[in-house]
Design a protein around this motif. Structure first.
Motif, short mmCIF file in Angstrom:
data_model
loop_
_atom_site.label_atom_id
_atom_site.label_comp_id
_atom_site.label_asym_id
_atom_site.label_seq_id
_atom_site.Cartn_x
_atom_site.Cartn_y
_atom_site.Cartn_z
N LEU A 39 38.69 32.27 34.29
CA LEU A 39 38.95 33.69 33.99
C LEU A 39 40.36 34.07 34.40
O LEU A 39 41.07 34.74 33.67
CB LEU A 39 37.92 34.57 34.72
CG LEU A 39 36.51 34.55 34.15
CD1 LEU A 39 35.53 35.27 35.08
CD2 LEU A 39 36.48 35.21 32.76
N ILE A 41 42.87 31.98 34.72
CA ILE A 41 43.82 31.32 33.81
C ILE A 41 43.88 32.10 32.48
O ILE A 41 44.95 32.42 31.96
CB ILE A 41 43.39 29.85 33.56
CG1 ILE A 41 43.62 29.03 34.82
CG2 ILE A 41 44.15 29.26 32.38
CD1 ILE A 41 42.97 27.65 34.78
N GLY A 42 42.71 32.40 31.95
CA GLY A 42 42.66 33.05 30.63
C GLY A 42 43.28 34.43 30.62
O GLY A 42 43.94 34.80 29.66
N TRP A 43 43.07 35.18 31.67
CA TRP A 43 43.54 36.57 31.66
C TRP A 43 44.93 36.74 32.26
O TRP A 43 45.65 37.67 31.90
CB TRP A 43 42.57 37.46 32.42
CG TRP A 43 41.29 37.71 31.66
CD1 TRP A 43 40.11 37.09 31.87
CD2 TRP A 43 41.11 38.63 30.60
NE1 TRP A 43 39.17 37.55 30.98
CE2 TRP A 43 39.75 38.52 30.19
CE3 TRP A 43 41.92 39.55 29.94
CZ2 TRP A 43 39.20 39.27 29.16
CZ3 TRP A 43 41.37 40.30 28.91
CH2 TRP A 43 40.04 40.15 28.52
N PHE A 46 47.54 32.45 31.32
CA PHE A 46 47.77 32.19 29.90
C PHE A 46 48.79 33.16 29.28
O PHE A 46 49.76 32.72 28.64
CB PHE A 46 46.42 32.22 29.16
CG PHE A 46 46.53 32.21 27.68
CD1 PHE A 46 47.15 31.14 27.01
CD2 PHE A 46 46.01 33.25 26.92
CE1 PHE A 46 47.25 31.14 25.64
CE2 PHE A 46 46.12 33.24 25.55
CZ PHE A 46 46.74 32.18 24.90
N LEU A 50 52.20 32.10 27.58
CA LEU A 50 52.30 32.26 26.13
C LEU A 50 53.58 32.98 25.73
O LEU A 50 54.19 32.68 24.72
CB LEU A 50 51.08 33.02 25.61
CG LEU A 50 50.99 33.17 24.09
CD1 LEU A 50 50.86 31.79 23.43
CD2 LEU A 50 49.81 34.05 23.70
N TYR A 51 53.98 33.96 26.52
CA TYR A 51 55.11 34.79 26.10
C TYR A 51 56.37 34.46 26.88
O TYR A 51 56.34 34.30 28.09
CB TYR A 51 54.78 36.27 26.31
CG TYR A 51 53.68 36.74 25.41
CD1 TYR A 51 53.88 36.83 24.02
CD2 TYR A 51 52.44 37.11 25.91
CE1 TYR A 51 52.87 37.26 23.18
CE2 TYR A 51 51.41 37.55 25.09
CZ TYR A 51 51.64 37.63 23.71
OH TYR A 51 50.65 38.06 22.89
N ASN A 167 56.08 35.41 21.42
CA ASN A 167 55.02 34.41 21.49
C ASN A 167 55.64 33.03 21.25
O ASN A 167 56.22 32.78 20.19
CB ASN A 167 53.98 34.73 20.41
CG ASN A 167 52.77 33.84 20.47
OD1 ASN A 167 52.89 32.64 20.60
ND2 ASN A 167 51.60 34.46 20.34
N LEU A 169 54.39 30.26 20.65
CA LEU A 169 53.74 29.44 19.61
C LEU A 169 54.07 29.97 18.21
O LEU A 169 54.44 29.22 17.31
CB LEU A 169 52.22 29.46 19.85
CG LEU A 169 51.40 28.40 19.16
CD1 LEU A 169 51.87 27.01 19.55
CD2 LEU A 169 49.92 28.58 19.53
N TYR A 172 56.32 35.32 17.05
CA TYR A 172 56.21 36.75 16.76
C TYR A 172 56.43 37.57 18.04
O TYR A 172 56.14 37.11 19.14
CB TYR A 172 54.82 37.11 16.23
CG TYR A 172 54.51 36.58 14.86
CD1 TYR A 172 55.44 35.86 14.13
CD2 TYR A 172 53.26 36.82 14.29
CE1 TYR A 172 55.15 35.37 12.88
CE2 TYR A 172 52.95 36.34 13.03
CZ TYR A 172 53.90 35.61 12.33
OH TYR A 172 53.59 35.14 11.10
N TRP A 177 50.78 41.67 18.35
CA TRP A 177 49.42 41.45 18.86
C TRP A 177 49.01 42.60 19.78
O TRP A 177 47.85 42.98 19.87
CB TRP A 177 49.40 40.12 19.64
CG TRP A 177 48.11 39.83 20.34
CD1 TRP A 177 47.83 40.09 21.65
CD2 TRP A 177 46.95 39.23 19.78
NE1 TRP A 177 46.55 39.70 21.95
CE2 TRP A 177 45.97 39.15 20.81
CE3 TRP A 177 46.60 38.75 18.53
CZ2 TRP A 177 44.70 38.61 20.60
CZ3 TRP A 177 45.34 38.21 18.33
CH2 TRP A 177 44.41 38.16 19.36
N ILE A 181 46.30 41.32 26.24
CA ILE A 181 46.00 39.98 25.76
C ILE A 181 44.62 39.91 25.11
O ILE A 181 44.34 39.06 24.28
CB ILE A 181 46.15 38.94 26.91
CG1 ILE A 181 46.12 37.51 26.40
CG2 ILE A 181 45.08 39.17 27.96
CD1 ILE A 181 47.32 37.13 25.61
N LYS A 218 48.93 44.39 14.18
CA LYS A 218 48.34 43.29 13.41
C LYS A 218 47.63 43.85 12.20
O LYS A 218 47.52 45.06 12.00
CB LYS A 218 47.39 42.48 14.29
CG LYS A 218 48.11 41.34 15.00
CD LYS A 218 47.18 40.38 15.68
CE LYS A 218 46.54 39.39 14.71
NZ LYS A 218 47.42 38.22 14.46
#
Lengths: 242, 766
Positions: A39, A41-43, A46, A50-51, A167, A169, A172, A177, A181, A218
């Motif tokens: 959790l 890591i994800g919130w 990450f 990512l940015y 981002n 990846l 953008y 987005w 997150i 988006k």
């Protein structure tokens, strides 16, 4: 193999099962730790990974310029053919800044580095849509009479440029987005704006972690109006994806 | 607790399950799925159009002589699209494949980015960048040294096209410098002009009012393959096929191969190549014999159809008698391969049509034609009485008037130099109408006769590719001590240059575009820069001005203008206003009446013209009317003929990448040149469809792939022209073989021009 050995072997699994039964609490504990770690890591981790964060080449004070010019259109205008000029180039800026007018170091930097060297500023564009999207400002602002703030927030009140997050990846802007997150956005720009007006205690004055959720740009956000707003229903894919 | 395999797995599975549960309650998997899919749509090599203000700029395309008006769509400073200009008098909004690929020249890899000096061997393409100041100074210094040594004549210039102010500036430079050696391309329109001089007594390029013709009899002209002004022709063809009230134009195509034009025509007549004159005269025979000619026109405005007595009271044999005695369709059938009934039917159709017109100039018309064929075709038009009539031959007021500049200054050096014989003086003397014979250039250089050439300035035309026996031309290029190219791209000649002083590309430069060939009305275009120069290039007109100025003396004094634009304005005179306002100047005058058309001594059209300067009567002996290819049929029993198409050869530039990409595998199979051979011929040589073969001529050989095609006459090998470049970029270089390297010149007995329509060749299974 002797009988004794055979018995010993047969006996083994029973003993083992008993030994391993004691593992369950530890396994559960590990699972909970792992779940918390995930959790986290994800919130938290990450989004940080990512940015990438960039500052604009010039720290621009929108608020000051709006006070001087009175509106957005003086710089962000529609061309004669109805197309939208977007970010102004040197040709517009030098209308006033052909020479240094004040003592602001950012203005001096702009004139010396860009105007004098006949270079355009490579602004990071928070709201740049991907190439596969056709978007007409004229249709929204002139025909639909939408306010700039509806999509962009009250940028005109910003006293300094906020950092640009891209981002890694997709390439953008994060604004597409949305800052949240989770992708759940409340379509409210007010927190962002107040943070920039200096009324918020965001960590770096740019409103990060200020607890607001900014509007994303988006497809679903466009579709909100295009699908549901009365009189706007233009729901075909090819309205935007020409 | 013992940490064995089972313990480890149990704990691991537990942690993984916890982690998986945890992660599924974060945005990570969903965001990664979304971003991953977006990532696949944003490959870095996917071109993305630029953003910026959209604008439209108009200019004229110069990739071929067609003179089409084009509109360039720009986003910001970047050109993104080329389209035909709506309402332009030449192309009426249309555009061809080459024209719309022009941006690939502008931004593509074949461009020369700045002035270059050779450091490697000739042809190796190894150059070093130098500044413009160095380039101009070094070239001017070398030229000055030669001039000061009293050898100005040993400098030659190839201007490419003959018309326009840029070739005129180079010609003027040579005049002021003191060299008679200016060479320019010789195309079928020059032959038309030479014929117009003797038959019509007018020094002008004739045009053809094909839009208004009811029957077009084409002797090998690729009307839809790039002849004349290509897009104008296509637009006219499209118009003629509309089902409107106007009757459709009937097209009869005489050609040994089922070209696009032949396929789209109403009737295809596969006459043997080189016998077009005989066929035209056989038709004239029928028209005269059956009294189908325009009596009014022939009686009052022509001379020489019937026998007459000349000024010295000597009886002369008329055109009618010669034709009636020697050119019956039956007799000509053996030469042309066209049966007499067809000839008679076509001749009657032609004579009885409301507005018939006969045209010639083989394929794209970018090569000089046999003088006799052109005489015969113009005689057919005179018999039909269509001169200066709607749908007929239009004798235009000269659209190539010399620029209205003051005369170039001379000094003793230039006067002495200009008195020296030209490099092609010997062959020129052999022919009564010869003017400049670029095909003899390589021989003159290799032999060093009448003198050694020291410098070659190449202003255009890519002679290293387009001149016949181009491998010999390349050898000649390696022998010339100094070669200066002004090409904006690495063309085949530039690869052999010592200096490249790159010109702007057409989209970056200002220049006049001479009236496109074949049009009934004169339209002079103005090419204007639509974009700032992308690289460090300089207008060839400005380069020559600067070289002249750097040389001081009378050479510099001959160029009083500040820049090219100034001298262009002066050259265009009162046409400039229109050109600046609308992008072109269009002739407004109506066609002159018959009484005012002809400038011959008799003030009539001459069926049996005399050559100028007492050159005597033009021969009408049958042998002279059949042109032979080069070589020996005993060793090379087949005849290779070039296939020109709008996709490939345009006489000016090599094909850009998009055009190469559009090439069908019946022209280029991977890097193999595909030649067309009739299955009957191919089988006789045991070469199957798709087999590889060695195509040889007396001048060279090439490995090719053979395509069986019923559309080509047996005995011929159709070779697509426009491939086999050594210059340009990786998209064109080394693909296929160059027809011009396999073919040599055949000189016309009257004009001396290269009129080779083919070359004897052999095919052997490889």
């Amino acid at each position: 193999m002797s009988q004794a050995e055979k018995n010993h072997q047969d006996h083994q699994p029973v003993a083992k099962n008993n030994d391993y039964a004691g593992l369950m609490p530890l396994t559960l504990f590990l699972a909970i730790v792992a779940a918390y770690a995930s959790l986290l890591i994800g919130w938290v981790v990450f989004p940080m990974l990512l940015y990438a964060k960039y500052e604009q080449p010039i720290n621009f004070n929108h608020s000051l310029h709006v006070d001087e010019t009175g509106d957005c259109e003086s710089c962000h205008y529609f061309r004669e053919d109805g197309s939208y000029a977007g970010l102004p180039g040197n040709d517009v800026c030098t209308g006033c800044h052909s020479d240094v007018m004040g003592s602001d170091p950012e203005e001096i930097k702009y004139v010396e580095e860009y105007v004098n060297k006949d270079r355009e500023v490579d602004w990071y564009v928070y709201s740049r849509q991907p190439d596969c999207v056709f978007f007409s400002h004229a249709a929204h602002v002139l025909k639909g009479e939408m306010e700039c703030e509806t999509c962009h927030g009250d940028v005109g009140a910003e006293e300094s440029t906020r950092p640009y997050y891209v981002n890694r990846l997709t390439g953008y802007s994060r604004d597409i987005w949305g800052e949240n997150i989770s992708g759940i956005n409340n379509h409210d720009w007010s927190a962002l704006t107040s943070a920039h007006a200096g009324e918020d205690d965001g960590e770096d004055g740019h409103g990060e972690g200020g607890g607001f959720t900014m509007k994303s740009m988006k497809m679903d956000d466009c579709a909100d109006c295009h699908l549901h707003m009365k009189g706007v229903e233009r729901e075909g894919c090819f309205v935007c994806h020409k | 607790m013992k940490l064995d395999r089972r313990t480890f797995l149990t704990l691991g599975v537990g942690a993984a399950a916890g982690g998986a549960l945890g992660i599924s309650f974060t945005p990570l998997p969903w965001k990664m799925t979304d971003d991953g899919s977006i990532w696949t749509q944003n490959w870095p090599w996917t071109p993305v159009p630029p953003t910026g203000e959209v604008s439209e700029r108009e200019t004229v395309c110069t990739l071929c002589p067609g003179g089409c008006g084009v509109s360039v769509r720009k986003v910001g400073d970047r050109c993104v699209k080329i389209e035909g200009t709506k309402g332009h008098p030449v192309n009426k909004g249309g555009i061809c494949l080459l024209g719309l690929s022009g941006l690939q020249f502008l931004y593509g890899p074949s461009r020369v980015h700045g002035p270059l000096k050779r450091i490697g061997r000739r042809g190796e393409g190894n150059f070093q960048e130098i500044t413009w100041e160095e380039a101009i100074a070094e070239v001017a210094e070398k030229l000055s040294a030669i001039r000061n040594a009293g050898r100005p004549h040993s400098v030659a210039c190839m201007t490419g096209p003959a018309r326009g102010t840029v070739p005129a500036l180079f010609t003027r430079f040579m005049e002021a410098f003191g060299s008679p050696n200016v060479f320019s391309n010789q195309d079928s329109w020059d032959t038309h002009r030479q014929v117009a001089k003797v038959m019509y007594g007018v020094d002008a390029y004739p045009g053809f009012d094909l839009e208004n013709a009811s029957l077009i009899l084409s002797f090998g002209s690729g009307l839809l393959d790039g002849w004349g002004s290509p897009v104008h022709m296509l637009a006219g063809y499209g118009e003629s096929r509309k089902s409107s009230a106007r009757p459709q134009t009937r097209i009869v195509q005489v050609e040994p191969r089922l070209s696009l034009t032949a396929a789209k025509s109403d009737e295809w007549v596969a006459a043997k190549p080189g016998t077009e004159a005989a066929l035209a005269l056989a038709m004239a025979h029928v028209i005269i014999k059956e009294n189908l000619y325009n009596k009014n026109f022939v009686a009052f405005y022509t001379r020489g159809l019937t026998d007459w007595t000349d000024e010295n009271n000597r009886p002369q044999v008329g055109f009618a008698r010669t034709v009636l005695e020697n050119y019956s369709p039956v007799k000509m059938a053996a030469i042309t391969g066209v049966d007499p009934q067809t000839v008679e039917r076509l001749a009657r159709q032609f004579a009885k049509a409301e507005r018939p017109v006969a045209v010639c100039g083989r394929a794209q018309g970018d090569q000089a034609g046999e003088f006799h064929t052109f005489l015969a075709v113009h005689a057919l038009n005179a018999l039909a009485g269509n001169i200066n009539r709607p749908g007929g031959v239009r004798i235009k007021a000269a659209d190539d008037e010399a620029p209205a500049w003051p005369l170039a200054k001379g000094d003793s050096t230039s006067r002495a130099g200009l008195k020296r014989p030209r490099l092609d003086a010997v062959p020129v003397r052999r022919y009564p109408l010869a003017e400049n014979l670029p095909h003899t250039f390589a021989d003159a250089v290799l032999k060093g006769e009448p003198y050694k050439l020291e410098v070659l300035l190449v202003a255009g035309g890519d002679p290293g590719y387009f001149l016949p026996a181009s491998s010999k031309v390349k050898e000649a290029l390696t022998r010339i001590p100094l070669v200066v190219s002004f090409s904006p791209v690495y063309d085949d000649t530039a690869m052999f240059a010592d200096y490249i002083l790159p010109d702007h590309l057409y989209l970056e430069s200002l220049r006049d575009v001479p009236s496109p060939p074949g049009l009934a009305t004169c339209v002079i275009g103005l090419a204007r820069p639509v974009v700032d120069p992308v690289y460090k290039t300089r207008h060839a007109g400005d380069s020559v001005l600067e070289i002249a100025k750097a040389m001081s003396g009378s050479v510099a004094a001959s160029f009083p203008w500040g820049d090219y634009e100034e001298c262009l304005r002066e050259a265009m005179g009162d046409k400039w206003g229109d050109m600046e306002d609308q992008g072109y100047w269009k002739e407004q005058a109506a066609a002159p009446s018959w009484t005012e058309t002809f400038g011959t001594p008799s003030r009539r059209f001459e069926f049996c013209p005399d050559l100028p300067q007492g050159g005597g009567r033009i021969s009408v002996k049958p042998k002279a009317w059949v042109a032979q290819p080069l070589g020996d049929p005993k060793t090379h029993p087949l005849v290779a003929v070039p296939i020109q198409s709008m996709r490939l050869e345009n006489g000016t530039m090599g094909a850009p990448p998009f055009v190469v990409k559009c090439m069908p595998d019946t022209v280029l199979e991977k890097d193999w040149l595909v030649v067309e051979v009739n299955p009957r011929t191919a089988k006789a040589y045991g070469i199957g469809d798709g087999n590889k073969a060695l195509l040889s001529t007396s001048l060279g050989q090439a490995l090719v792939m053979v395509l069986h095609d019923e559309g080509i006459m047996p005995g011929l090998v159709g070779v697509p022209a426009g491939l086999g470049h050594v210059g340009y970029d990786r998209f064109l270089r080394g693909k296929g073989a160059n027809y011009h390297a396999l073919s040599g010149a055949v000189e016309d007995p009257v004009t001396g021009n290269d009129v080779a329509w083919g070359v004897y060749a052999s095919l052997r299974q490889a």
